[in-house]
Design an enzyme around this catalytic site. Structure first.
Site, PDB file in Angstrom:
ATOM      1  N   ILE A  14       0.949  -1.363   0.191  1.00 41.63           N
ATOM      2  CA  ILE A  14      -0.058   0.050   0.014  1.00 41.63           C
ATOM      3  C   ILE A  14       0.962   1.247   0.085  1.00 41.63           C
ATOM      4  CG2 ILE A  14      -0.204   0.073   2.370  1.00 41.63           C
ATOM      5  CD1 ILE A  14      -3.034   0.710   2.106  1.00 41.63           C
ATOM      6  N   SER A 131      -5.391  -0.250  12.311  1.00 44.76           N
ATOM      7  CA  SER A 131      -5.860  -1.440  11.980  1.00 44.76           C
ATOM      8  C   SER A 131      -7.136  -1.922  12.410  1.00 44.76           C
ATOM      9  CB  SER A 131      -4.877  -2.694  12.132  1.00 44.76           C
ATOM     10  OG  SER A 131      -5.277  -4.004  11.901  1.00 44.76           O
ATOM     11  N   TYR A 154       0.879  -7.490  17.319  1.00 46.43           N
ATOM     12  CA  TYR A 154       0.727  -6.667  16.255  1.00 46.43           C
ATOM     13  C   TYR A 154      -0.743  -5.828  16.597  1.00 46.43           C
ATOM     14  CZ  TYR A 154      -1.110  -4.992  11.757  1.00 46.43           C
ATOM     15  OH  TYR A 154      -1.530  -4.332  10.440  1.00 46.43           O
ATOM     16  N   LYS A 158      -0.932  -1.780  17.457  1.00 42.95           N
ATOM     17  CA  LYS A 158      -1.809  -0.870  16.303  1.00 42.95           C
ATOM     18  C   LYS A 158      -2.997  -0.019  17.361  1.00 42.95           C
ATOM     19  CE  LYS A 158      -0.391  -1.518  12.193  1.00 42.95           C
ATOM     20  NZ  LYS A 158       0.048  -0.399  11.501  1.00 42.95           N
TER      21      LYS A 158
END
Length: 262
Positions: A14, A131, A154, A158
């Site tokens: 991205i 996220s 993770y 986030k």
């Protein structure tokens, strides 16, 4: 108006496609990557006006050097897109004992943004990639005293970037706009392919929202907000981000980790 836009993690996924889209509109793109060959290839792919910046965001000395190098060349950076992120790694611990997910996904973008704030105009923007995966933060894990599994680290990292986006926005009411954006779940990035073993959804879903967050009118007054691209709207982040005490603990942990060592 041509803008100067820094995109971290711009060598694939991205980040690369967002760089391409923004360069095609005539903006100057500062491409960051941690691999010189991939950075060179990304610059060719992106075209337009670009500069290349090499840094390993798991190393805080590199993060501060990256900011210094940018400030040496630019008196103004209009937009930072803190896109670089990590889910899995062969070695999940940095040499100083921290989880690489917290370092790359939370601490590095915070330190980089802080270092560059003096050259970001009040009408500038900081776009932080969050996220849909967010989880309350285990402070011991964040401080490197406890290990987490990949998804746990993770999701907590986030939530932590979402928390500091909200807290920094409160601290800077005059601007720049600081937003956390979930660009879309399970997009076709390298991270999704490696982490979940699936092809993923069209990356342009994420590119379009990052472009809007960086430059679009709908984000002009969005400082401190969280945009959930799965629902296509500004939304509440995980409830833990709204917990004042939890947020204060997380901010203290970030500052403790980043404090210069005696």
């Amino acid at each position: 108006m041509t803008k100067t836009i820094l995109i971290t993690g711009a060598t694939d996924g991205i980040g690369l496609l967002t760089a391409q889209a923004l360069a095609a509109e005539g903006h100057k793109i500062l491409l960051h990557g941690r691999n010189a060959a991939k950075l060179e290839a990304a610059a060719k792919t992106v075209g337009g006006t670009t500069e290349q910046y090499l840094a390993d965001l798991s190393n805080m000395a590199d993060v501060h050097a990256l900011a210094s190098n940018i400030r040496a060349k630019h008196s103004q950076v209009d937009v930072i897109i803190n896109n670089a992120g990590i889910l899995k790694a062969p070695n999940t611990e940095t040499p100083d004992g921290h989880d690489i997910r917290f370092v790359v996904n939370t601490f590095a973008p915070y330190a980089l943004t802080r270092d560059l704030l003096p050259i970001i105009p009040t009408d500038g923007r900081v776009v932080n990639l969050s996220s849909a995966a967010q989880a309350p933060i285990d402070l011991d894990a964040m401080l490197g005293r406890k290990k987490l599994d990949d998804m746990g680290a993770y999701a907590q990292s986030k939530l932590a970037i979402t928390i500091w986006s909200r807290e920094m926005a409160k601290e800077l009411p005059e601007g720049p706009v600081i937003v956390a954006v979930n660009p879309g779940s399970l997009l076709a990035s390298k991270m999704v392919k490696e982490g979940f073993g699936i092809a993923g959804n069209d990356l342009s879903i994420g590119v379009n929202i990052l472009r809007e967050a960086a430059l679009g009118a709908s984000f002009a007054d969005a400082s401190g907000k969280y945009f959930d691209n799965d629902s296509g709207q500004f939304a509440q982040p995980h409830a833990a981000a709204l917990d004042t005490a939890h947020s204060a603990d997380v901010m203290k942990a970030i500052q403790d980790v980043l404090a210069p060592q005696p």
